[in-house]
Each structure stands twice: as structure tokens, then as C-alpha cells.
Design a protein around this motif. Structure first.
Motif, short mmCIF file in Angstrom:
data_model
loop_
_atom_site.label_atom_id
_atom_site.label_comp_id
_atom_site.label_asym_id
_atom_site.label_seq_id
_atom_site.Cartn_x
_atom_site.Cartn_y
_atom_site.Cartn_z
N LEU A 239 29.95 -1.80 100.57
CA LEU A 239 28.80 -2.83 99.60
C LEU A 239 29.13 -4.34 99.88
O LEU A 239 28.98 -4.64 99.20
N PRO A 240 29.04 -4.35 101.51
CA PRO A 240 29.00 -5.47 102.39
C PRO A 240 28.35 -6.66 101.30
O PRO A 240 28.53 -7.93 101.06
N GLY A 241 26.83 -6.15 101.09
CA GLY A 241 26.00 -7.39 101.46
C GLY A 241 26.34 -7.54 99.67
O GLY A 241 26.45 -9.57 99.18
N LEU A 242 26.78 -7.05 98.93
CA LEU A 242 27.18 -7.27 97.24
C LEU A 242 28.77 -8.02 96.94
O LEU A 242 28.87 -9.24 96.80
N GLU A 243 29.48 -8.16 98.23
CA GLU A 243 30.73 -8.40 97.99
C GLU A 243 30.74 -9.88 98.70
O GLU A 243 31.59 -10.94 98.07
N ALA A 244 29.57 -10.05 99.71
CA ALA A 244 29.54 -11.10 100.39
C ALA A 244 28.72 -12.55 99.27
O ALA A 244 29.25 -14.12 99.74
N VAL A 245 27.80 -11.97 98.37
CA VAL A 245 27.19 -12.98 97.01
C VAL A 245 28.28 -13.51 95.98
O VAL A 245 27.81 -13.76 95.36
N GLY A 246 29.79 -12.26 96.53
CA GLY A 246 30.27 -12.68 94.92
C GLY A 246 30.30 -11.96 93.61
O GLY A 246 31.24 -12.17 92.77
N VAL A 247 29.18 -10.58 93.72
CA VAL A 247 29.39 -9.76 92.69
C VAL A 247 30.75 -9.02 92.68
O VAL A 247 31.07 -8.59 91.57
N ILE A 268 19.81 -12.58 97.99
CA ILE A 268 20.22 -11.26 99.27
C ILE A 268 19.45 -10.68 99.53
O ILE A 268 18.01 -10.69 98.54
N THR A 269 19.61 -10.19 100.59
CA THR A 269 18.74 -9.52 101.27
C THR A 269 18.70 -7.77 100.99
O THR A 269 19.64 -7.80 101.25
N THR A 270 17.47 -7.47 100.39
CA THR A 270 17.59 -6.01 100.03
C THR A 270 17.05 -5.42 100.77
O THR A 270 16.06 -5.59 101.93
N TYR A 271 17.68 -3.52 100.60
CA TYR A 271 16.84 -2.97 101.91
C TYR A 271 15.59 -2.94 101.44
O TYR A 271 14.73 -2.21 102.60
N ASP A 272 15.33 -2.56 100.20
CA ASP A 272 13.82 -2.57 100.33
C ASP A 272 12.90 -3.30 100.04
O ASP A 272 10.94 -3.80 99.50
N SER A 273 12.89 -4.90 100.25
CA SER A 273 12.63 -5.71 100.64
C SER A 273 12.85 -6.79 101.82
O SER A 273 13.85 -6.87 102.55
#
Length: 343
Positions: A239-247, A268-273
Motif C-alpha cells: 500500500l505505497p500510497g498510504l506509506e507515502a503520506v505517513g499512515v 491522497i489520490t484514491t482508486y475510486d476518485s
């Protein structure tokens, strides 16, 4: 019992790993219940070393361990003199083929070695060369389904006679852990009922296990927003997107501190938006059974796009989810499948 072929042994190890993951036991963290059983085994057999050892296809994990303390008064009395090496340096893990416990698991029966030197098959074992072990008694550790997960074992640095009383006592002591496995399965069943409620939740929710945050569960909103990944995948890597923003940094804080951690706002840019959205993440440490160490983190994400802070309804929902999930670890509350998270 015929010995397993290498392929059979590999598959058996994989099955144990999956079962240990489900039970929250596929790691090296010490646990009071297992340490207590190891101490009882050492005291009952008057042995200087005892372990509750879980074995998967990759390593052995000593979640329960008794080693001599610095004070001789705290050690079990033995007739064989002092310990010839520094047991305090023993780690709580070992390669999957190290020592005698893998033989116990492979043969599925108790293994008693009065003097390792009497057995050419065992006298060259690294446990003998590295630690000076001369005698060993290991008993298969079975869960409530009958699967062998590892061993409860004792060892000494001098030859010993493991008589019938000691063997039977070790078997009975091992069986006392069946209640722990039953409790874990009961809590897991209630968790599954709770997950069914989470599936319809309006927020992304995921449960991860261990310090590497292996994915245990994710609801539909989580997968739609951040990506569908296989169970037990290492979240930080998949889940690199969550890792990148510090989750995952917030999840680290929750896991290691034992306190809830918050990432107040992350874009974060999500898959559904198609456009970036703002989320607030609440990370709560959880346990798999009463008195157990922290086993994972429950993370609830709330869409706060265009809001200065998370709406009160969202916060109430997230707090409700976390409270009810934590209650599973506290007592296994009945009727959890009827919980209402809509308010």
C-alpha cells in the motif's frame, strides 16, 4: 510413523504458518502465558532451560522461555553443576531446522534424549555444539484442532533420565494450553462477525497484524479507496500510497506505544476518485486475547475533504468501532454480530 518427504514437510510448515498467523502467534514476541508454562516445565523437571516453541516453515519462535536468572537462588535445582554458557544471550528465534524441536514436530510424538551423545543422529546437532545441551525432552504442542504447532521442551547440560512421570507431566502441562487456543478461536469467530458489520461501514477500515503490519482484514471501502491486496501481505510494501503520506508511521506509533495514534490530515489520490482527497486516520492497537501483547492495529480512515476536521458522526463511528473491537480482546463479548454501528 514414516518420516515426511521434503515436499510434505514444506507443505506442513506452510500450513502451520497459516494457522499461527490466524491465531496471532506467528512472531517472536514473548507472551506471559507461554513464559509461565516454560517456567512450570523447568520447575517440574528441574531443568535449567525450557521453551514453548512455535515452528513454521521459516523459523522457530520461542514465545515462552525460561532461562536461569542471574541469582542462583532463582534457578531450579539440578544435580549436574553449573551452566557452561551464557543463556541470557539466547534470542527468541532460530532457524527452522535448528535443534531437536523440529524432529518432535516431524515425528508427531514426544522425544526423550537421556544423553544426546548416545545418538549419532543427534550428537552433531548445533544445539549440542553451540550450547552444550546433553539431554532433551520435547513434547508436541497441539492446538484445539489437533494440529501440531510446535513443542514444549526442556533441556539440560548434563545427561538425564527422563522417566515416565516426567514425560507424562510434560504431556499434561502441554495440554493446559488447549484452553488458550480455544479462547483465541472463540475471539476470532466473534471478530469475523464484527468484520461482517465492517463490510457495510461507510469508512475504510483495515486490521493489520504484527510490527510489519501484515493485512489481516480490509473492508470494501478500504479496498476501493486504497487498493485490494492479499491477506497477510506486508501493508507497508503493498500500500505505497498510504506509506507515502505517513499512515504506517502512525500505525508504528500505535503498535509500539500501546496508545491510539492519529494522522489528522493526509491528502491522497484514491482508486475510486480522480482528484486527491483528504483523510484523517485513527490507529488503535488491538490484542487477540486477554492479557496478550499487542498483536496488531485497527486503522479507520475518514474522508474529511473540504472539512476543517472530521465530522462528529464520523468520529463517533470510529470511536464505536474501536471500542467494540477492543472489547473482544477484553472479554469476548457475546452478541457482537448484532452490534449496530450506524449511529
Amino acid at each position: 510413523m514414516d518420516p515426511l518427504t521434503p515436499d510434505q514437510a514444506r507443505r506442513a510448515g506452510e500450513q502451520r504458518r497459516l494457522r499461527l498467523q490466524v491465531l496471532g502467534l506467528n512472531s517472536v514476541e514473548a507472551e506471559a502465558t507461554f513464559d509461565r508454562v516454560a517456567r512450570l516445565a523447568a520447575s517440574f523437571t528441574q531443568s535449567p532451560l525450557a521453551m514453548v516453541n512455535f515452528i513454521n516453515d521459516e523459523r522457530q519462535m520461542f514465545r515462552g522461555m525460561y532461562i536461569p536468572s542471574a541469582s542462583p537462588d532463582d534457578r531450579p535445582n539440578t544435580d549436574g553443576g553449573g551452566v557452561v554458557f551464557d543463556l541470557s544471550e539466547i534470542a527468541r528465534e532460530a532457524p527452522s531446522d535448528y535443534g531437536f524441536c523440529p524432529h518432535v514436530v516431524a515425528q508427531g510424538s514426544q522425544l526423550a534424549l537421556d544423553d544426546v551423545f548416545d545418538y549419532p543422529r543427534f550428537r552433531g546437532n548445533p544445539l549440542v555444539n553451540d550450547m552444550g545441551v546433553r539431554s532433551y525432552l520435547g513434547t508436541p504442542l497441539r492446538d484445539n484442532t489437533g494440529m501440531i504447532l510446535g513443542t514444549v521442551c526442556v533441556a539440560d547440560m548434563v545427561p538425564r533420565t527422563w522417566d515416565r512421570k516426567l514425560k507424562e507431566g510434560m504431556q499434561e502441562l502441554t495440554e493446559t494450553l488447549l484452553s488458550d487456543f480455544r479462547l483465541r478461536d472463540s475471539l476470532l469467530a466473534q471478530q469475523q462477525e464484527l468484520f461482517a458489520v465492517f463490510d457495510g461501514a461507510p469508512f475504510p477500515i483495515m486490521l493489520t497484524e504484527g510490527p510489519n503490519h501484515l493485512l489481516r482484514y480490509a473492508n470494501g471501502k478500504q479496498g476501493a479507496a486504497f487498493g485490494m491486496i492479499p491477506q497477510f501481505s506486508p501493508g507497508r510494501h503493498v500500500l505505497p500510497g498510504l506509506e507515502a503520506v505517513g499512515v504506517f508511521n502512525a500505525m508504528d506509533d500505535a503498535f509500539h506505544s500501546g496508545q491510539a495514534a492519529t494522522l489528522p490530515r493526509a491528502s491522497i489520490t484514491t482508486y475510486d476518485s480522480p482528484a486527491p482527497q483528504d483523510f484523517s486516520f485513527l490507529c488503535t492497537p488491538v490484542r487477540t486475547s486477554p492479557g496478550a501483547p499487542i498483536s496488531g492495529v485497527l486503522t479507520v480512515a475518514m474522508d474529511i475533504t473540504g472539512q476543517p476536521y472530521a465530522g462528529s458522526e464520523q468520529r463517533v463511528f470510529a470511536a464505536n468501532v474501536q471500542e467494540r473491537f477492543e472489547r473482544l480482546g477484553a472479554a469476548g463479548v457475546p452478541g457482537m454480530g448484532n452490534a449496530d454501528f450506524s449511529r
